[in-house]
Enzyme design. Structure first.
Site, mmCIF file in Angstrom:
data_model
loop_
_atom_site.group_PDB
_atom_site.id
_atom_site.type_symbol
_atom_site.label_atom_id
_atom_site.label_comp_id
_atom_site.label_asym_id
_atom_site.label_seq_id
_atom_site.Cartn_x
_atom_site.Cartn_y
_atom_site.Cartn_z
ATOM 1 N N ASP A 1 -5.327 0.738 -7.014
ATOM 2 C CA ASP A 1 -4.228 1.706 -7.132
ATOM 3 C C ASP A 1 -3.561 1.389 -8.464
ATOM 4 O O ASP A 1 -4.181 0.745 -9.312
ATOM 5 C CB ASP A 1 -3.253 1.607 -5.954
ATOM 6 C CG ASP A 1 -2.583 2.953 -5.682
ATOM 7 O OD1 ASP A 1 -2.074 3.563 -6.635
ATOM 8 O OD2 ASP A 1 -2.563 3.402 -4.523
ATOM 9 N N ASP B 1 -1.697 -1.927 -5.055
ATOM 10 C CA ASP B 1 -1.078 -1.930 -6.385
ATOM 11 C C ASP B 1 -0.888 -3.352 -6.905
ATOM 12 O O ASP B 1 -0.899 -4.307 -6.138
ATOM 13 C CB ASP B 1 0.321 -1.304 -6.325
ATOM 14 C CG ASP B 1 0.322 0.148 -5.881
ATOM 15 O OD1 ASP B 1 -0.458 0.506 -5.000
ATOM 16 O OD2 ASP B 1 1.141 0.909 -6.410
#
Lengths: 266, 269
Positions: free
Chosen positions: A73, A54
């Site tokens: 992500d 992320d």
């Protein structure tokens, strides 16, 4: 990679200039308190080929600017209020959306994202659980949760530019509603169009709370161009230029207009 | 800007390596690109080009701490039991990313600080036994490159010795861009469920050997540490050594941390 196990309310994190390479997981998570702020600038993430890489957390009252994220992500995680993100370039691999706004019911307001450039994205399949879209709201990731009509998610995104191969880019928005929404998109350009088939289709299904009440879906899009053509209330449909498939029960909640002349759903 | 040139580049002890972890005191260096920076008509200064490769030369591992064990994502036998399903680590894309453990897809980047317009020269080439040979074969290379985001256009010209030169204007926010050569592009395709190596729908076109240029503004005034009633801890370049770099009491020192400032720094697994 940036982590803190006991951060306290009121603390701030300032981060200028680093380049994070080859992350194996989320690159920034602080634990202990959510009531913290970060100031991040000139921040780069590269070689994020693995799943679950992320972008950084955007805690309340954070200012994040001038970032480049290669990410596999959620790239931009909008879970907190009062966040400003300016000048971000995203190179997106196939897991989850560019902007994640879901997977829990949250009250969020005062989020401003400006000058967001998506330079690459490549989704292998059409998804709503891990949305294959620029803006995505996942359903609850944890069990035992219920949609919450007392909460509202509010966000403004301006100057969103999406580059794709000549075949086009993934859908603009896919949300499984969990709360009420108030989303403003100001100036959206899909330079090379939207992908044919399911991948290019925006999806917002109808969701009701336990008492059968429908959630609000306030979505206001202005100056949205796909392949050089203006999307309007006349050509937004799932099989036309905008590829929008918003459940008919939300009709009148949302509108598409141009700053040159407004057209509203009636 | 310490050296008075209006820009500052870094150089590191590099290791060109597409197959395995690099030595702890070295950083992975691009096998494909070299970058030089100058003020218009000034002297060129090399800006080190880093490289990331999928899986970092560690194979299909479950966690960075699995080393030196490899392929911990694949099924293995423990006594009479078959263990571990074959897990998708997110890297398999239909495009072949590795062959015999050697990376076929790479992402290179370079970073410099600048406060005036600069020229950035990008050269492609190959390393053979520690010697760099520049590619000179492609005519009109500048016409065969795209810089993304395309919303911020650049002046690009051919360099006399085979590369391209990009004019990067001064910008208080810096510039971060991807330099993509048309002859290096790779198509990502799907059959609707999974990536496929041929047929299907093209869902992405990316460079095989990506190159990112990070032109950083100088450290803003607010981020310059001022003297005060706090402890300023300066990290040394190189791998982090907990005993010496974090103080004798280690991480406990961070409990009183009020502010963490990070100047240009590279974090690499």
């Amino acid at each position: 990679m940036w982590s803190h196990k006991g951060i306290r309310k009121g603390q701030s994190w300032h981060c200028v200039g680093p380049t994070i390479a080859s992350p194996p997981f989320n690159t920034m998570d602080f634990h202990g308190s959510d009531e913290i702020a970060s100031t991040i600038s000139d921040y780069k993430q590269v070689g994020a080929y693995f799943f679950q890489t992320d972008g950084p957390q955007m805690y309340s009252n954070s200012i994040i600017q001038d970032v480049f994220l290669h990410v596999n992500d959620d790239a931009i995680k909008v879970y907190h209020s009062g966040v400003t993100l300016s000048r971000a370039t995203i190179w997106k691999c196939h897991n989850d959306p560019v902007i994640q706004i879901g997977w829990d019911a949250r009250d969020v307001s005062g989020v401003f994202i400006d000058s967001l450039n998506v330079i690459h994205s490549r989704y292998r399949r059409s998804e709503v659980y891990v949305p294959s879209a620029i803006i995505g709201g996942s359903p609850f990731y944890c069990g035992g949760k219920a949609v919450d009509p007392t909460k509202t998610f509010e966000m403004t995104v301006s100057n969103l530019s999406v580059e794709g191969p000549c075949g086009g880019a993934p859908a603009l928005i896919r949300i499984i509603p969990l709360v009420n929404y108030d989303i403003k998109l100001r100036g959206v350009i899909f330079h090379n169009g939207l992908l044919d088939g399911q991948l290019g289709e925006s999806i917002v299904p109808e969701v009701k709370d336990g008492d059968g009440r429908r959630l609000e879906m306030k979505l206001s899009i202005s100056d949205w161009f796909v392949d050089g053509k203006l999307v309007t209330m006349e050509n937004f449909h799932h099989d036309r230029l905008g590829r929008l498939n918003i459940h008919e029960s939300y009709w009148n909640h949302w509108k598409i207009h141009s700053s040159a002349g407004e057209t509203e759903s009636t | 800007m310490g050296d008075g040139r209006g820009f500052h580049t870094w150089r590191f002890e590099g290791e060109v390596n597409l197959e395995s972890m690099v030595e702890p005191n070295k950083v992975r260096q691009s096998h494909r690109y070299k970058v030089d920076v100058r003020l218009p008509d000034g002297e060129w200064a090399e800006s080190f080009v880093h490289e990331a490769i999928p899986r970092n030369g560690r194979g299909r591992i479950y966690s960075p701490w699995d080393h030196p064990r490899s392929n911990t994502l694949d099924p293995f036998t423990l006594g009479p039991f078959k263990m571990g399903p074959s897990v998708d680590d997110g890297i398999t894309t239909g495009v072949e990313v590795e062959s015999s453990g050697k990376a076929l897809v790479t992402m290179a980047w370079t970073q410099f600080e600048y406060q005036r317009d600069v020229e950035v020269k990008i050269s492609r080439g190959t390393w053979t036994r520690g010697t760099w040979t520049i590619d000179r074969a492609t005519p009109d290379l500048a016409a065969n490159v795209v810089i993304r985001p395309t919303t911020q256009p650049y002046e690009i010209k051919d360099a006399e010795d085979g590369g391209i030169i990009v004019l990067v204007p001064r910008d208080d926010h810096g510039r971060r861009f991807s330099v993509e050569f048309h002859d290096d592009s790779l198509e990502y395709r799907t059959n609707g469920q999974d990536y496929v190596s041929s047929g299907g729908q093209v869902v992405g076109v990316e460079p095989r050997h990506a190159l990112l240029v990070f032109a950083s503004p100088c450290l803003p005034a607010w981020a310059q540490p001022l003297p005060g009633p706090w402890t300023l801890h300066t990290m040394r370049p190189g791998p982090i050594r907990p005993a010496t770099d974090l103080g004798s009491s280690g991480v406990a020192d961070l409990k009183g941390l009020r502010l963490l400032l990070l100047a240009p720094l590279l974090l690499d697994w």
